[in-house]
Design an enzyme around this catalytic site. Structure first.
Site, PDB file in Angstrom:
ATOM      1  N   PRO A 173       0.797  -1.175   0.000  1.00  0.00           N
ATOM      2  CA  PRO A 173       0.000   0.000   0.000  1.00  0.00           C
ATOM      3  C   PRO A 173       0.859   1.267   0.000  1.00  0.00           C
ATOM      4  O   PRO A 173       1.720   1.433   0.836  1.00  0.00           O
ATOM      5  CB  PRO A 173      -0.751  -0.119   1.298  1.00  0.00           C
ATOM      6  CG  PRO A 173      -0.513  -1.479   1.816  1.00  0.00           C
ATOM      7  CD  PRO A 173       0.537  -2.092   1.007  1.00  0.00           C
ATOM      8  N   GLU A 174       0.615   2.104  -0.930  1.00  0.00           N
ATOM      9  CA  GLU A 174       1.148   3.463  -0.857  1.00  0.00           C
ATOM     10  C   GLU A 174       0.060   4.301  -0.205  1.00  0.00           C
ATOM     11  O   GLU A 174      -0.929   3.753   0.273  1.00  0.00           O
ATOM     12  CB  GLU A 174       1.507   3.957  -2.266  1.00  0.00           C
ATOM     13  CG  GLU A 174       2.518   3.027  -2.944  1.00  0.00           C
ATOM     14  CD  GLU A 174       3.045   3.537  -4.279  1.00  0.00           C
ATOM     15  OE1 GLU A 174       3.057   4.760  -4.486  1.00  0.00           O
ATOM     16  OE2 GLU A 174       3.449   2.713  -5.101  1.00  0.00           O
TER      17      GLU A 174
END
Length: 274
Positions: free
Chosen positions: A2-3
């Site tokens: 996840p960014e």
DNA sequence: CCGACAACCTGTGAGC
DNA sequence: TGCTCACAGGTTGTCG
């Protein structure tokens, strides 16, 4: 992992289920994540009410009130982590490291690579060192072309790895760094300090738009990311350059190229980006 | 201070 | 089929 967009999508998915809910406790199966999970996490969390779920960079912050004392549950998903709800009593799988138990369900933290983090920060203590060193929020009003211009003066490093440096600006990971630079028409190889004012003014909205679009699309889902409700994201299909080495550029007749920067793959169109 | 690199882990896909 | 290797969304610490 996840960014920023995936973490934000996760946070928003969590919110309606968790906000105002009382935690019964925590089950820690794997204390050895990137940092040790506090041995007293269960005691700290039991009986607290989740007043809010905030985000700082890629860190999720559960504001807990009551119980043995107010504090913040800090969770980072690392490269491969995810949070999802499962019915109470659901048997744990191989990489299910921590359960947060609520009355009606369990919020389960799973992370094959164990680069994630689960920590407790007591209220009143100095800001956690992990959070204290974080840079500017790219979706905040303070993130402007002026700011970026000033922050990059004198920096000889290529702009792409610099965009991924959370001490400078948080939340921009390997996918969205490439995507943002493509959108702004800036080469990832260019020394950050040699990007002029006008191009900094262009890069900031490019980053903001890239992240916002991803949030709106529900976050990306390459391999490990799962929404808090178990559904998969769908931004991945919209990547203009990321993971498209050798394929035609979506904007010109050129070919997307791949290069290694700081041990990470960068993708860009040499014809569109300078 | 800055920049390059190894390290932390497991899973997966490619190639032999 | 089974082995080895390279690589994967992040971050920290170390070294020059």
């Amino acid at each position: 992992m996840p960014e920023l967009p995936e973490v934000e999508v996760c946070r928003r998915g969590l919110l309606p289920e968790v906000e105002g809910a009382v935690l019964l406790g925590a089950t820690v199966r794997t204390p050895r994540l990137r940092l040790p999970v506090p041995p007293d996490l269960d005691r700290r969390l039991a009986g607290t009410r989740v007043a809010a779920v905030n985000r700082r960079g890629k860190y999720l912050l559960f504001e807990c009130r009551g119980g043995a004392g107010d504090g913040t549950l800090i969770i980072h998903l690392g490269m491969s982590g995810n949070l999802r709800f499962v019915p109470s009593g659901t048997p744990a799988q191989r990489h299910d490291h921590v359960d947060l138990s609520f009355a009606r369900q369990v919020l389960r933290f799973s992370d094959p690579r164990r680069f994630g983090v689960v920590l407790w920060q007591a209220a009143g203590a100095p800001e956690h060192p992990l959070l204290a060193v974080l840079g500017i929020e790219p979706l905040s009003d303070a993130f402007t072309g002026d700011w970026l211009y000033a922050a990059t003066r004198g920096r000889a490093a290529p702009v792409k790895p610099l965009l991924m440096d959370s001490h400078l600006v948080v939340g921009i990971g390997n996918i969205y760094a490439s995507e943002s630079l493509f959108r702004a028409g800036i080469s990832p190889l260019r020394a950050a300090g040699r990007i002029g004012r006008a191009r900094c003014e262009a890069l900031v909205p490019a980053i903001r738009q890239t992240l916002s679009d991803a949030i709106a699309a529900g976050g990306s889902s390459i391999r490990d990311y799962v929404h808090s409700d178990g559904g998969a994201g769908c931004f991945q299909v919209d990547c203009a350059v990321y993971d498209r080495a050798g394929l035609p550029c979506v904007r010109c007749a050129g070919t997307v190229r791949q290069v290694r920067q700081g041990g990470r793959s960068t993708y860009w169109c040499p014809a569109c980006q300078h």
